[in-house]
Design an enzyme around this catalytic site. Sequence first.
Site, PDB file in Angstrom:
ATOM      1  N   LYS A  27       0.823  -1.213   0.000  1.00  0.00           N
ATOM      2  CA  LYS A  27       0.000   0.000   0.000  1.00  0.00           C
ATOM      3  C   LYS A  27       0.863   1.271   0.000  1.00  0.00           C
ATOM      4  O   LYS A  27       2.067   1.214   0.289  1.00  0.00           O
ATOM      5  CB  LYS A  27      -0.937  -0.056   1.203  1.00  0.00           C
ATOM      6  N   TYR A  67     -12.517  -2.112  -3.701  1.00  0.00           N
ATOM      7  CA  TYR A  67     -13.010  -2.282  -2.329  1.00  0.00           C
ATOM      8  C   TYR A  67     -14.533  -2.180  -2.250  1.00  0.00           C
ATOM      9  O   TYR A  67     -15.069  -1.793  -1.207  1.00  0.00           O
ATOM     10  CB  TYR A  67     -12.366  -1.240  -1.410  1.00  0.00           C
ATOM     11  N   PHE A  75     -15.467   3.717   7.057  1.00  0.00           N
ATOM     12  CA  PHE A  75     -14.107   4.093   6.653  1.00  0.00           C
ATOM     13  C   PHE A  75     -13.902   4.077   5.141  1.00  0.00           C
ATOM     14  O   PHE A  75     -12.795   4.304   4.663  1.00  0.00           O
ATOM     15  CB  PHE A  75     -13.077   3.184   7.343  1.00  0.00           C
ATOM     16  N   ARG A 103      -2.033 -14.495   4.128  1.00  0.00           N
ATOM     17  CA  ARG A 103      -2.864 -13.794   5.130  1.00  0.00           C
ATOM     18  C   ARG A 103      -2.219 -13.905   6.516  1.00  0.00           C
ATOM     19  O   ARG A 103      -2.191 -12.939   7.274  1.00  0.00           O
ATOM     20  CB  ARG A 103      -4.281 -14.376   5.182  1.00  0.00           C
ATOM     21  N   THR A 109      -5.629  -7.075  10.664  1.00  0.00           N
ATOM     22  CA  THR A 109      -5.880  -5.783  10.019  1.00  0.00           C
ATOM     23  C   THR A 109      -5.266  -4.638  10.823  1.00  0.00           C
ATOM     24  O   THR A 109      -4.654  -3.726  10.258  1.00  0.00           O
ATOM     25  CB  THR A 109      -7.408  -5.563   9.872  1.00  0.00           C
ATOM     26  N   ARG A 120       2.293  -6.623   8.927  1.00  0.00           N
ATOM     27  CA  ARG A 120       1.583  -5.463   9.478  1.00  0.00           C
ATOM     28  C   ARG A 120       2.152  -5.040  10.828  1.00  0.00           C
ATOM     29  O   ARG A 120       2.154  -3.853  11.159  1.00  0.00           O
ATOM     30  CB  ARG A 120       0.094  -5.769   9.555  1.00  0.00           C
ATOM     31  N   ASN A 130      -2.032   0.000   6.939  1.00  0.00           N
ATOM     32  CA  ASN A 130      -1.501  -1.260   7.461  1.00  0.00           C
ATOM     33  C   ASN A 130      -0.610  -1.994   6.458  1.00  0.00           C
ATOM     34  O   ASN A 130      -0.467  -3.206   6.507  1.00  0.00           O
ATOM     35  CB  ASN A 130      -2.650  -2.140   7.963  1.00  0.00           C
ATOM     36  N   HIS A 133      -2.182  -5.493   1.475  1.00  0.00           N
ATOM     37  CA  HIS A 133      -3.469  -6.159   1.247  1.00  0.00           C
ATOM     38  C   HIS A 133      -3.184  -7.602   0.848  1.00  0.00           C
ATOM     39  O   HIS A 133      -2.171  -7.885   0.218  1.00  0.00           O
ATOM     40  CB  HIS A 133      -4.232  -5.473   0.104  1.00  0.00           C
ATOM     41  N   GLU A 144      -9.545 -10.695  -7.773  1.00  0.00           N
ATOM     42  CA  GLU A 144      -8.592  -9.591  -7.593  1.00  0.00           C
ATOM     43  C   GLU A 144      -7.415  -9.701  -8.569  1.00  0.00           C
ATOM     44  O   GLU A 144      -6.899  -8.680  -9.032  1.00  0.00           O
ATOM     45  CB  GLU A 144      -8.112  -9.568  -6.142  1.00  0.00           C
TER      46      GLU A 144
HETATM   47  P1  IDP Z   1      -8.154  -6.798   5.588  1.00  0.00           P
HETATM   48  O1  IDP Z   1      -7.311  -5.881   4.710  1.00  0.00           O
HETATM   49  O2  IDP Z   1      -7.381  -7.275   6.794  1.00  0.00           O
HETATM   50  O3  IDP Z   1      -8.824  -7.907   4.831  1.00  0.00           O
HETATM   51  P2  IDP Z   1     -10.727  -5.442   5.651  1.00  0.00           P
HETATM   52  O4  IDP Z   1     -11.703  -5.521   6.790  1.00  0.00           O
HETATM   53  O5  IDP Z   1     -11.061  -6.179   4.401  1.00  0.00           O
HETATM   54  O6  IDP Z   1      -9.297  -5.887   6.228  1.00  0.00           O
HETATM   55  O7  IDP Z   1     -10.544  -3.899   5.337  1.00  0.00           O
HETATM   56  C1  IDP Z   1      -9.907  -3.469   4.138  1.00  0.00           C
HETATM   57  C2  IDP Z   1      -8.962  -2.347   4.486  1.00  0.00           C
HETATM   58  O8  IDP Z   1      -9.726  -1.233   4.970  1.00  0.00           O
HETATM   59  C3  IDP Z   1      -7.979  -2.624   5.624  1.00  0.00           C
HETATM   60  O9  IDP Z   1      -6.843  -3.342   5.212  1.00  0.00           O
HETATM   61  C4  IDP Z   1      -7.636  -1.232   6.099  1.00  0.00           C
HETATM   62  O10 IDP Z   1      -6.716  -0.564   5.214  1.00  0.00           O
HETATM   63  C5  IDP Z   1      -9.011  -0.543   5.996  1.00  0.00           C
HETATM   64  N1  IDP Z   1      -9.763  -0.656   7.250  1.00  0.00           N
HETATM   65  C6  IDP Z   1     -10.360  -1.763   7.768  1.00  0.00           C
HETATM   66  N2  IDP Z   1     -10.980  -1.501   8.925  1.00  0.00           N
HETATM   67  C7  IDP Z   1     -10.783  -0.187   9.162  1.00  0.00           C
HETATM   68  C8  IDP Z   1     -11.190   0.698  10.219  1.00  0.00           C
HETATM   69  O11 IDP Z   1     -11.862   0.309  11.186  1.00  0.00           O
HETATM   70  N3  IDP Z   1     -10.781   2.002  10.113  1.00  0.00           N
HETATM   71  C9  IDP Z   1     -10.041   2.469   9.063  1.00  0.00           C
HETATM   72  N4  IDP Z   1      -9.644   1.679   8.040  1.00  0.00           N
HETATM   73  C10 IDP Z   1     -10.007   0.363   8.095  1.00  0.00           C
HETATM   74 MG    MG Z   2     -10.320  -7.813   3.374  1.00  0.00          MG
END
Ligand code: IDP
Ligand code: MG
Length: 152
Positions: A27, A67, A75, A103, A109, A120, A130, A133, A144
């Site tokens: 990212k 997304y 968010f 993963r 996350t 991360r 973070n 992805h 994807e």
């Molecule tokens: P993941 O990347 O671990 O699969 P997801 O829930 O799919 O997590 O969320 C996608 C992306 O959205 C996250 O990697 C992060 O960059 C962002 N994100 C997820 N939850 C939050 C939040 O609570 N606040 C701000 N950004 C978030």
């Molecule tokens: Mg995800």
Amino acid sequence: MNSGHLPSQSSPPNSETPLEKTLGIIKPEAVTAGHVEAILDLIQQHGLKIEKKRKLSLTRELAAAFYEIHQQKPFFNDLVSYMTSGEIIVLIISGANAVAKYRALMGSTDPLQAEPGTIRKIFGESIERNAVHGSDSTENASREIAFFFKDV
Ligand code: IDP
Ligand code: MG
């Protein structure tokens, strides 16, 4: 995952470990901070292969489409702004159990919740910023990969 621990370094595939492909993204903040090579090294040290690598910038339209499952999340707009704030590196990662393995290597996350040794934990700045992805299922990996690599 069967335990709270990171999988060990490369374990040899056997007839029951499916060879998979998954989609990874380094990212924007991790690219800007100069963490690309260190992240690629970690992925390879864990027995995964970098099959393809592209550097690109997302438009808001593309980031929102990528997304789309998060459209209703509070968010979402911040996520789209963040993902369009600089260049990203998009990866096809392959190997035995690549989806779950990558993963696990990424970690939770929220970097604060991520285990030691995960990408991360090491490189993430916040639950949003973070560092990486990774696809969360083989179905999403196919979707994807097709999103970024039309010819694969
Ligand atoms: P993941 O990347 O671990 O699969 P997801 O829930 O799919 O997590 O969320 C996608 C992306 O959205 C996250 O990697 C992060 O960059 C962002 N994100 C997820 N939850 C939050 C939040 O609570 N606040 C701000 N950004 C978030
Ligand atoms: Mg995800």
